[in-house]
Design a protein around this motif. Structure first.
Motif, mmCIF file in Angstrom:
data_model
loop_
_atom_site.group_PDB
_atom_site.id
_atom_site.type_symbol
_atom_site.label_atom_id
_atom_site.label_comp_id
_atom_site.label_asym_id
_atom_site.label_seq_id
_atom_site.Cartn_x
_atom_site.Cartn_y
_atom_site.Cartn_z
ATOM 1 N N LEU A 1 0.800 -1.224 0.000
ATOM 2 C CA LEU A 1 0.000 0.000 0.000
ATOM 3 C C LEU A 1 0.835 1.279 0.000
ATOM 4 C CD1 LEU A 1 -2.775 -0.950 2.571
ATOM 5 C CD2 LEU A 1 -2.898 -1.034 0.081
ATOM 6 N N GLN A 2 2.062 1.203 0.449
ATOM 7 C CA GLN A 2 2.908 2.389 0.601
ATOM 8 C C GLN A 2 3.048 3.212 -0.692
ATOM 9 O OE1 GLN A 2 6.868 1.685 2.008
ATOM 10 N NE2 GLN A 2 6.889 3.599 3.139
ATOM 11 N N PRO A 3 3.218 2.597 -1.866
ATOM 12 C CA PRO A 3 3.330 3.425 -3.081
ATOM 13 C C PRO A 3 2.105 4.311 -3.328
ATOM 14 C CG PRO A 3 4.062 1.196 -3.528
ATOM 15 C CD PRO A 3 3.454 1.191 -2.156
ATOM 16 N N GLU A 4 0.962 3.928 -2.781
ATOM 17 C CA GLU A 4 -0.250 4.723 -2.972
ATOM 18 C C GLU A 4 -0.164 6.074 -2.263
ATOM 19 O OE1 GLU A 4 -2.362 3.732 -5.140
ATOM 20 O OE2 GLU A 4 -1.495 1.741 -5.332
ATOM 21 N N SER A 5 0.727 6.193 -1.294
ATOM 22 C CA SER A 5 0.856 7.455 -0.567
ATOM 23 C C SER A 5 1.888 8.383 -1.197
ATOM 24 C CB SER A 5 1.216 7.177 0.898
ATOM 25 O OG SER A 5 2.487 6.575 0.981
ATOM 26 N N ALA A 6 2.385 8.038 -2.365
ATOM 27 C CA ALA A 6 3.451 8.809 -3.019
ATOM 28 C C ALA A 6 2.960 10.100 -3.669
ATOM 29 C CB ALA A 6 4.161 7.943 -4.053
ATOM 30 N N GLY A 7 1.725 10.497 -3.423
ATOM 31 C CA GLY A 7 1.241 11.762 -3.954
ATOM 32 C C GLY A 7 0.544 11.648 -5.293
ATOM 33 N N SER A 8 0.124 10.467 -5.652
ATOM 34 C CA SER A 8 -0.574 10.276 -6.912
ATOM 35 C C SER A 8 -1.881 11.069 -6.937
ATOM 36 C CB SER A 8 -0.882 8.787 -7.115
ATOM 37 O OG SER A 8 -1.754 8.620 -8.197
ATOM 38 N N ARG A 9 -2.165 11.699 -8.037
ATOM 39 C CA ARG A 9 -3.438 12.423 -8.192
ATOM 40 C C ARG A 9 -4.550 11.484 -8.639
ATOM 41 N NH1 ARG A 9 -4.193 16.131 -5.248
ATOM 42 N NH2 ARG A 9 -5.842 16.883 -6.591
ATOM 43 N N ARG A 10 -4.223 10.213 -8.768
ATOM 44 C CA ARG A 10 -5.206 9.243 -9.227
ATOM 45 C C ARG A 10 -6.438 9.244 -8.318
ATOM 46 N NH1 ARG A 10 -3.500 3.077 -9.345
ATOM 47 N NH2 ARG A 10 -2.040 4.046 -7.940
ATOM 48 N N TYR A 11 -6.238 9.389 -7.016
ATOM 49 C CA TYR A 11 -7.353 9.353 -6.080
ATOM 50 C C TYR A 11 -7.937 10.721 -5.782
ATOM 51 C CZ TYR A 11 -5.749 4.637 -5.180
ATOM 52 O OH TYR A 11 -5.363 3.343 -5.317
ATOM 53 N N ARG A 12 -7.232 11.771 -6.190
ATOM 54 C CA ARG A 12 -7.622 13.136 -5.858
ATOM 55 C C ARG A 12 -7.795 13.295 -4.354
ATOM 56 N NH1 ARG A 12 -11.846 14.011 -10.780
ATOM 57 N NH2 ARG A 12 -10.283 13.913 -12.389
ATOM 58 N N SER A 13 -7.048 12.497 -3.641
ATOM 59 C CA SER A 13 -7.060 12.507 -2.189
ATOM 60 C C SER A 13 -5.627 12.335 -1.701
ATOM 61 C CB SER A 13 -7.906 11.350 -1.640
ATOM 62 O OG SER A 13 -9.232 11.436 -2.090
ATOM 63 N N ARG A 14 -5.398 12.726 -0.475
ATOM 64 C CA ARG A 14 -4.095 12.501 0.142
ATOM 65 C C ARG A 14 -4.189 11.199 0.931
ATOM 66 N NH1 ARG A 14 -1.483 15.593 5.053
ATOM 67 N NH2 ARG A 14 0.602 14.711 4.917
ATOM 68 N N ILE A 15 -3.254 10.293 0.678
ATOM 69 C CA ILE A 15 -3.239 8.986 1.320
ATOM 70 C C ILE A 15 -1.987 8.897 2.194
ATOM 71 C CG2 ILE A 15 -3.280 6.486 0.960
ATOM 72 C CD1 ILE A 15 -5.673 7.979 -0.323
#
Length: 82
Positions: A26-40
């Motif tokens: 799951l850690q790569p999801e918190s790398a600032g991707s705009r895919r979710y338009r959310s901060r993870i």
């Protein structure tokens, strides 16, 4: 996300050594991707993985939350099958 209404929520999973694998996945999801338009934010400490989600839009928050709940449930289902 300055000055606007912010939707926030966290999901936690408790368990054993398998949580480190979940955290690494799951850690790569918190790398600032705009895919979710959310901060993870994904954190790990022995026995617990925590995923926190922040978003200005309720629809984006809900989409990200559903994604992570689905990922968590796949891990749980896998553990039950094994």
């Amino acid at each position: 996300m300055d000055g606007k209404k912010l939707y926030k929520g966290c999901v936690e999973a408790y368990g054993g050594e398998e949580l480190l694998a979940l955290f690494k996945a799951l850690q790569p999801e918190s790398a600032g991707s705009r895919r979710y338009r959310s901060r993870i934010i994904v954190t790990y400490e022995p026995g617990r993985v925590r995923v926190c989600i922040e978003s200005e839009r309720l629809s984006s928050f809900r989409a990200a939350l559903n994604t992570f709940l689905r990922l968590f449930s796949m891990i749980v289902d896998f553990e039950i099958l094994n």
